[in-house]
Write a protein that holds these residues in place. Structure first.
Motif, PDB file in Angstrom:
ATOM      1  N   ASP A  83       8.514   0.466  -1.735  1.00 41.50           N
ATOM      2  CA  ASP A  83       9.221  -0.196  -2.513  1.00 41.50           C
ATOM      3  C   ASP A  83       8.692  -0.692  -3.964  1.00 41.50           C
ATOM      4  N   PRO A  84       9.303  -0.312  -5.124  1.00 40.97           N
ATOM      5  CA  PRO A  84       8.739  -0.425  -6.386  1.00 40.97           C
ATOM      6  C   PRO A  84       8.689  -1.865  -6.830  1.00 40.97           C
ATOM      7  N   TYR A  85       9.380  -2.836  -6.124  1.00 38.01           N
ATOM      8  CA  TYR A  85       9.431  -4.101  -6.695  1.00 38.01           C
ATOM      9  C   TYR A  85       8.761  -5.049  -5.484  1.00 38.01           C
ATOM     10  N   VAL A  86       7.925  -4.795  -4.724  1.00 39.84           N
ATOM     11  CA  VAL A  86       7.039  -5.465  -3.922  1.00 39.84           C
ATOM     12  C   VAL A  86       6.209  -6.266  -4.849  1.00 39.84           C
ATOM     13  N   VAL A  87       5.994  -7.705  -4.749  1.00 36.57           N
ATOM     14  CA  VAL A  87       4.955  -8.324  -5.456  1.00 36.57           C
ATOM     15  C   VAL A  87       3.612  -8.412  -4.793  1.00 36.57           C
ATOM     16  N   TRP A  88       2.727  -7.623  -5.133  1.00 35.86           N
ATOM     17  CA  TRP A  88       1.408  -7.580  -4.335  1.00 35.86           C
ATOM     18  C   TRP A  88       0.492  -8.670  -4.947  1.00 35.86           C
ATOM     19  N   PRO A  89      -0.526  -9.193  -4.186  1.00 41.43           N
ATOM     20  CA  PRO A  89      -1.515 -10.041  -4.453  1.00 41.43           C
ATOM     21  C   PRO A  89      -2.126 -10.268  -5.914  1.00 41.43           C
ATOM     22  N   ASN A  90      -2.607  -8.959  -6.170  1.00 45.84           N
ATOM     23  CA  ASN A  90      -3.271  -8.532  -7.366  1.00 45.84           C
ATOM     24  C   ASN A  90      -3.314  -7.077  -7.835  1.00 45.84           C
ATOM     25  N   LYS A  91      -3.920  -7.001  -8.907  1.00 45.05           N
ATOM     26  CA  LYS A  91      -3.936  -5.498  -9.417  1.00 45.05           C
ATOM     27  C   LYS A  91      -4.383  -4.540  -8.703  1.00 45.05           C
ATOM     28  N   PHE A  92      -5.534  -4.734  -8.053  1.00 47.16           N
ATOM     29  CA  PHE A  92      -6.437  -3.963  -7.133  1.00 47.16           C
ATOM     30  C   PHE A  92      -5.423  -3.504  -6.131  1.00 47.16           C
ATOM     31  N   VAL A  93      -5.092  -4.505  -5.372  1.00 45.66           N
ATOM     32  CA  VAL A  93      -4.075  -4.025  -4.406  1.00 45.66           C
ATOM     33  C   VAL A  93      -2.935  -3.123  -4.762  1.00 45.66           C
ATOM     34  N   ALA A  94      -2.426  -3.568  -5.980  1.00 46.13           N
ATOM     35  CA  ALA A  94      -1.255  -2.713  -6.353  1.00 46.13           C
ATOM     36  C   ALA A  94      -1.481  -1.498  -6.824  1.00 46.13           C
ATOM     37  N   TRP A  95      -3.031  -1.333  -7.436  1.00 50.96           N
ATOM     38  CA  TRP A  95      -3.453  -0.027  -7.514  1.00 50.96           C
ATOM     39  C   TRP A  95      -3.667   0.908  -6.267  1.00 50.96           C
ATOM     40  N   CYS A  96      -4.214   0.348  -5.234  1.00 53.29           N
ATOM     41  CA  CYS A  96      -4.739   1.029  -3.947  1.00 53.29           C
ATOM     42  C   CYS A  96      -3.125   1.371  -3.410  1.00 53.29           C
ATOM     43  N   ILE A  97      -2.115   0.631  -3.416  1.00 50.42           N
ATOM     44  CA  ILE A  97      -0.814   1.062  -2.889  1.00 50.42           C
ATOM     45  C   ILE A  97      -0.051   2.060  -3.824  1.00 50.42           C
ATOM     46  N   GLY A  98      -0.347   2.205  -5.095  1.00 52.88           N
ATOM     47  CA  GLY A  98       0.081   3.291  -5.944  1.00 52.88           C
ATOM     48  C   GLY A  98      -0.726   4.236  -5.556  1.00 52.88           C
ATOM     49  N   VAL A  99      -1.828   4.534  -5.201  1.00 50.70           N
ATOM     50  CA  VAL A  99      -2.681   5.655  -4.942  1.00 50.70           C
ATOM     51  C   VAL A  99      -2.327   6.139  -3.646  1.00 50.70           C
ATOM     52  N   TYR A 100      -1.780   5.259  -2.634  1.00 47.44           N
ATOM     53  CA  TYR A 100      -1.293   5.908  -1.606  1.00 47.44           C
ATOM     54  C   TYR A 100       0.029   6.460  -1.521  1.00 47.44           C
ATOM     55  N   ASN A 101       0.947   5.648  -2.381  1.00 44.35           N
ATOM     56  CA  ASN A 101       2.264   6.296  -2.531  1.00 44.35           C
ATOM     57  C   ASN A 101       2.289   7.552  -3.483  1.00 44.35           C
ATOM     58  N   TRP A 102       1.430   7.766  -4.365  1.00 47.44           N
ATOM     59  CA  TRP A 102       1.158   9.117  -4.953  1.00 47.44           C
ATOM     60  C   TRP A 102       0.628  10.287  -3.973  1.00 47.44           C
ATOM     61  N   PHE A 103      -0.443   9.644  -2.926  1.00 48.71           N
ATOM     62  CA  PHE A 103      -0.748  10.780  -2.007  1.00 48.71           C
ATOM     63  C   PHE A 103       0.536  11.119  -1.128  1.00 48.71           C
ATOM     64  N   ASN A 104       1.161   9.826  -0.827  1.00 53.08           N
ATOM     65  CA  ASN A 104       2.469  10.287   0.298  1.00 53.08           C
ATOM     66  C   ASN A 104       3.475  11.149  -0.640  1.00 53.08           C
ATOM     67  N   ARG A 105       3.692  10.885  -1.694  1.00 53.85           N
ATOM     68  CA  ARG A 105       4.924  11.790  -2.308  1.00 53.85           C
ATOM     69  C   ARG A 105       4.512  13.269  -2.607  1.00 53.85           C
ATOM     70  N   THR A 106       3.044  13.394  -2.669  1.00 51.21           N
ATOM     71  CA  THR A 106       2.605  14.885  -3.099  1.00 51.21           C
ATOM     72  C   THR A 106       2.309  15.600  -1.906  1.00 51.21           C
ATOM     73  N   PHE A 107       1.804  14.906  -0.856  1.00 52.70           N
ATOM     74  CA  PHE A 107       1.231  15.542   0.612  1.00 52.70           C
ATOM     75  C   PHE A 107       2.258  15.308   1.517  1.00 52.70           C
ATOM     76  N   ASN A 108       2.987  14.458   1.628  1.00 53.44           N
ATOM     77  CA  ASN A 108       3.848  13.986   2.741  1.00 53.44           C
ATOM     78  C   ASN A 108       5.096  14.180   2.868  1.00 53.44           C
ATOM     79  N   TYR A 109       5.585  15.297   1.875  1.00 50.36           N
ATOM     80  CA  TYR A 109       7.130  15.477   2.182  1.00 50.36           C
ATOM     81  C   TYR A 109       7.378  16.185   3.251  1.00 50.36           C
ATOM     82  N   HIS A 110       8.572  15.814   3.891  1.00 53.51           N
ATOM     83  CA  HIS A 110       9.517  16.654   5.060  1.00 53.51           C
ATOM     84  C   HIS A 110      10.865  16.745   4.657  1.00 53.51           C
ATOM     85  N   ASP A 111      11.247  17.802   5.122  1.00 47.03           N
ATOM     86  CA  ASP A 111      12.718  18.327   5.076  1.00 47.03           C
ATOM     87  C   ASP A 111      13.290  17.346   6.000  1.00 47.03           C
TER      88      ASP A 111
END
Length: 406
Positions: free
Chosen positions: A88-116
Motif C-alpha cells: 500500500d503506497p499510503y502506509v505511514v511507516w515509522p521512519n525513512k529507513f523502514v520506508a526504504w526497506c519496504i520500498g526495496v522489498y516491493n521493488w523486488f516483489n514487483r520485479t521477481f514475483n509476478y504470477h498470472d
C-alpha cells in the motif's frame, strides 16, 4: 540540481496550494505533511541507491487524504486491524529507513514475483500457525574397486516443532524426538535456509552425522543381503547451496506446495536451470567395523577421508498438478553434473574429479478454508569418482505439516 530535484518541490507546493484552495469545499488533512513520519509510495524506488522516489498524484493524493486520516494510515493501526499491506503506497511507516526497506522489498516483489492471476492466486491470509514433523535419514556407499563395497545408513532423525509464520519470516521451537523417546542424544545436525520468489529459488543446507550409522551391506557377506551392524566409525559433514531459475514463473508457483504461499489454480509446469555448490568432509574409521565383518574380510584401509568441493550445473523440470480445489501435488526432478576439487588432506590427494548430483522432490497439499495439510519428500544425492574409489551419499527428508492460515 537534477530535473527531478526541481520538479518534485514545485509539484509538492502545487499539491499544498491546491489543498488550501479547496478548504471551503471540503476538508483537506495535511497532517501527513507536518508529521515526522514518512508517507511515500514505497512500491516505487529511485535509481539512486538509498533514495525513495515518492509518486505524487494530485488527484489521488487529495482523494486519499479526504478519505483517510493520518491515524488510519499509520502502520501500527493497520497492523492491529489486520489490514496492513506493505504494498500500500499510503502506509505511514515509522521512519525513512523502514520506508526504504519496504520500498526495496516491493521493488523486488514487483520485479521477481509476478504470477498470472488466472493460474496462481495471491495468498490473502499472511499469518500461518504450523505444527511440523521433520524427519531425515542419510545413506552412503563406499566402493573401492576389486574389494568389498560398504553401504551404510544412519538412524532416522525425527524432529517435531511448532511455528508461527508471517510473510516469509517464521519463528518456532522444535524438539528432538530421538532424545525424548529414544533416551539418547542425537548425533545428527540439520540446518536449512531458503529464499525464493516466482522467478527463482535459492536453498542452503548443512548436515552433520557423527555416529549412529549401520552397515547395511558388506560385499558378499550374508550373500549380499541386507544386514544391520552398528558402525560408529563414520563422521559426515556437508554444506550444500543450490539455486535455479524458474522459466515459467508466470503460471507456475513453487511456493504453492512447498512453502504454502499462493494458490495454484490451474496445472502448470516449468523447466529449471541453475547451479549446485557443495562441500563434503567424510571420515571413515574402519578399525571400528564390527568384528564379524573383520573376520569375513580384513579391509585394506584403516582410515579414509573424502574432503572436496563440487560444482555442478543442474537442470530439470517441476510440475504442479491441481487435482481439484482441495488437492495440489508436485513432482520435481533436478539432475546435475560437474567437477569436484579434492583438498590435499583427502586420502587420494589433491585432484580434479568428475562429480554428479541429483535432487528429487514430491509434495501433496490439501486445503479446506483456513486449514492446510502438507506432505513433502526430498532426496539429495551426490556422487564422487575418485582414483580407485567411488563414493555416493544420499540424504532423504520427509516432512508433514498441519496448519491454519489467518
Amino acid at each position: 540540481m537534477s530535473l527531478k530535484g526541481i520538479i518534485f518541490p514545485i509539484f509538492l507546493l502545487c499539491a499544498i496550494f491546491s489543498c488550501r484552495a479547496a478548504e471551503n469545499e471540503t476538508e483537506c488533512d495535511t497532517a501527513m505533511v507536518k508529521s515526522d513520519f514518512i508517507i511515500a509510495d514505497t512500491a516505487r524506488l529511485a535509481l539512486s541507491p538509498g533514495v525513495i522516489e515518492p509518486r505524487i498524484s494530485l488527484t489521488d493524493s487529495i482523494s486519499e487524504t479526504r478519505n483517510h486520516t493520518y491515524a488510519e494510515n499509520n502502520w501500527w493501526y493497520l497492523f492491529r486491524k489486520r489490514r496492513l499491506e506493505i504494498t500500500d503506497p499510503y502506509v505511514v511507516w515509522p521512519n525513512k529507513f523502514v520506508a526504504w526497506c519496504i520500498g526495496v522489498y516491493n521493488w523486488f516483489n514487483r520485479t521477481f514475483n509476478y504470477h498470472d492471476p488466472a493460474y496462481v492466486a495471491r495468498e490473502k491470509r499472511l499469518w500461518k500457525v504450523m505444527l511440523i514433523s521433520d524427519n531425515w535419514v542419510d545413506a552412503y556407499s563406499f566402493s573401492p574397486r576389486e574389494i568389498p563395497h560398504i553401504r551404510m545408513m544412519g538412524d532416522m532423525y525425527a524432529n517435531l516443532g511448532a511455528y508461527v509464520k508471517y510473510y516469509a519470516v517464521s519463528v518456532g521451537y522444535s524438539v528432538d524426538m530421538n532424545t525424548v523417546f529414544g533416551g539418547k542424544a542425537t548425533k545428527h545436525t540439520k540446518f536449512d535456509f531458503g529464499i525464493g520468489a516466482a522467478r527463482f529459488n535459492i536453498e542452503a543446507h548443512l548436515w552433520r552425522n557423527s555416529g549412529g550409522t549401520y552397515v547395511r551391506t558388506f560385499g558378499d557377506y550374508n550373500n549380499g543381503r541386507l544386514i544391520k551392524k552398528e558402525f560408529d566409525g563414520l563422521t559426515f559433514s556437508a554444506l550444500n547451496v543450490h539455486a535455479y531459475y524458474i522459466f515459467n514463473s508466470d503460471k507456475f508457483s513453487w511456493g504453492a506446495t512447498y512453502s504454502y504461499g499462493g494458490n495454484q489454480l490451474l496445472s502448470a509446469g516449468t523447466p529449471l536451470l541453475g547451479f549446485d555448490i557443495s562441500s563434503y568432509i567424510v571420515d571413515f574409521d574402519f578399525t571400528k567395523l564390527p568384528q564379524e565383518l573383520k573376520d569375513y574380510y580384513i579391509y585394506p584401509y584403516d582410515y579414509y577421508r573424502f574432503h572436496y568441493q563440487s560444482y555442478n550445473i543442474i537442470g530439470g523440470y517441476s510440475f504442479n498438478w491441481v487435482m481439484n480445489k482441495h488437492f495440489t501435488g508436485n513432482i520435481t526432478v533436478i539432475p546435475g553434473i560437474g567437477i569436484s576439487s579434492s583438498v590435499s588432506d583427502s586420502s587420494h590427494g589433491r585432484d580434479i574429479l568428475l562429480s554428479a548430483s541429483g535432487k528429487g522432490m514430491a509434495s501433496l497439499l490439501y486445503t479446506i478454508k483456513r486449514l492446510f495439510i502438507g506432505a513433502k519428500a526430498t532426496l539429495n544425492g551426490n556422487a564422487l569418482f575418485a582414483g580407485g574409489v567411488d563414493f555416493y551419499s544420499v540424504i532423504q527428508n520427509y516432512q508433514l505439516s498441519i496448519g491454519l492460515k489467518f
